[in-house]
Design a protein around this motif. Structure first.
Motif, mmCIF file in Angstrom:
data_model
loop_
_atom_site.group_PDB
_atom_site.id
_atom_site.type_symbol
_atom_site.label_atom_id
_atom_site.label_comp_id
_atom_site.label_asym_id
_atom_site.label_seq_id
_atom_site.Cartn_x
_atom_site.Cartn_y
_atom_site.Cartn_z
ATOM 1 N N GLU A 32 54.228 33.615 41.736
ATOM 2 C CA GLU A 32 53.486 34.866 41.623
ATOM 3 C C GLU A 32 52.421 34.849 40.537
ATOM 4 O O GLU A 32 51.633 35.785 40.440
ATOM 5 C CB GLU A 32 54.456 36.014 41.351
ATOM 6 N N ASP A 33 52.397 33.820 39.692
ATOM 7 C CA ASP A 33 51.389 33.724 38.637
ATOM 8 C C ASP A 33 51.152 32.255 38.312
ATOM 9 O O ASP A 33 51.879 31.377 38.784
ATOM 10 C CB ASP A 33 51.804 34.515 37.391
ATOM 11 N N GLY A 34 50.119 32.006 37.518
ATOM 12 C CA GLY A 34 49.746 30.628 37.214
ATOM 13 C C GLY A 34 50.789 29.856 36.434
ATOM 14 O O GLY A 34 51.015 28.667 36.695
ATOM 15 N N LEU A 35 51.459 30.510 35.488
ATOM 16 C CA LEU A 35 52.499 29.822 34.709
ATOM 17 C C LEU A 35 53.656 29.389 35.603
ATOM 18 O O LEU A 35 54.137 28.261 35.517
ATOM 19 C CB LEU A 35 53.015 30.720 33.578
ATOM 20 N N MET A 51 46.327 27.556 45.744
ATOM 21 C CA MET A 51 46.220 28.214 44.441
ATOM 22 C C MET A 51 45.193 29.339 44.464
ATOM 23 O O MET A 51 43.984 29.080 44.554
ATOM 24 C CB MET A 51 45.811 27.175 43.393
ATOM 25 N N ASP A 52 45.671 30.582 44.394
ATOM 26 C CA ASP A 52 44.764 31.698 44.177
ATOM 27 C C ASP A 52 44.121 31.487 42.811
ATOM 28 O O ASP A 52 44.761 30.980 41.894
ATOM 29 C CB ASP A 52 45.546 33.010 44.218
ATOM 30 N N LEU A 53 42.866 31.835 42.664
ATOM 31 C CA LEU A 53 42.196 31.604 41.383
ATOM 32 C C LEU A 53 42.344 32.767 40.412
ATOM 33 O O LEU A 53 42.395 32.556 39.204
ATOM 34 C CB LEU A 53 40.716 31.289 41.623
ATOM 35 N N SER A 54 42.445 33.981 40.922
ATOM 36 C CA SER A 54 42.591 35.164 40.062
ATOM 37 C C SER A 54 44.067 35.518 39.938
ATOM 38 O O SER A 54 44.598 36.290 40.728
ATOM 39 C CB SER A 54 41.815 36.343 40.659
ATOM 40 N N LEU A 58 48.163 33.064 33.673
ATOM 41 C CA LEU A 58 47.379 31.829 33.604
ATOM 42 C C LEU A 58 46.535 31.780 34.867
ATOM 43 O O LEU A 58 47.071 31.826 35.978
ATOM 44 C CB LEU A 58 48.310 30.608 33.525
ATOM 45 N N SER A 59 45.221 31.713 34.710
ATOM 46 C CA SER A 59 44.347 31.735 35.887
ATOM 47 C C SER A 59 44.584 30.512 36.768
ATOM 48 O O SER A 59 45.124 29.489 36.323
ATOM 49 C CB SER A 59 42.879 31.764 35.453
ATOM 50 N N GLY A 60 44.176 30.630 38.006
ATOM 51 C CA GLY A 60 44.280 29.496 38.919
ATOM 52 C C GLY A 60 43.474 28.295 38.459
ATOM 53 O O GLY A 60 43.872 27.157 38.643
ATOM 54 N N TRP A 61 42.314 28.562 37.831
ATOM 55 C CA TRP A 61 41.499 27.466 37.303
ATOM 56 C C TRP A 61 42.284 26.703 36.235
ATOM 57 O O TRP A 61 42.342 25.478 36.254
ATOM 58 C CB TRP A 61 40.197 27.998 36.675
#
Length: 125
Positions: A32-35, A51-54, A58-61
């Protein structure tokens, strides 16, 4: 069965995409999130990451950068998913280490084609 990690914070998008991918023969794990995405990539070593970027935390980037910086994970292909369709967004995703880019709303057949082209062996049916 090919394994995909879907990193998407929007519950409706995550549910819809994971169900469609499962019907196509993919084994789907969700974050659910970048981490959480980085942690699950380390834990499960999927064949592919969407990978969603937003993303929150932690952002997708940045998640893609962390995954590609890890010698044990860098060979996992990452397809960036973004509602932003500007040329710079695609370039930024590729610069972060993503192997492909797909805009939202997702055109499912095109996404499946990209996923199959990035995974080793026969694509799921």
């Amino acid at each position: 069965m090919a394994r995909v990690l879907l990193v998407e914070d929007n519950e409706l998008n995550r549910d819809m995409l994971s169900r469609r991918l499962t019907k196509c023969g993919w084994q789907v794990t969700c974050a659910e999130d970048g981490l959480q995405g980085v942690r699950l990539a380390e834990q499960y070593r999927p064949d592919l990451i969407l990978m969603d970027l937003s993303l929150p935390l932690l952002s997708g980037w940045n998640a893609a950068r962390q995954i590609k910086a890890d010698a044990n994970l860098r060979s996992i292909p990452i397809i960036a998913l973004s509602a932003h369709a500007m040329r710079d967004d695609r370039a930024s995703a590729l610069d972060a280490g993503c192997d492909e880019f797909e805009t939202k709303p997702i055109e499912f057949e095109r996404l499946i084609h990209k996923m199959s082209s990035l995974t080793v062996g026969e694509p799921p049916r």
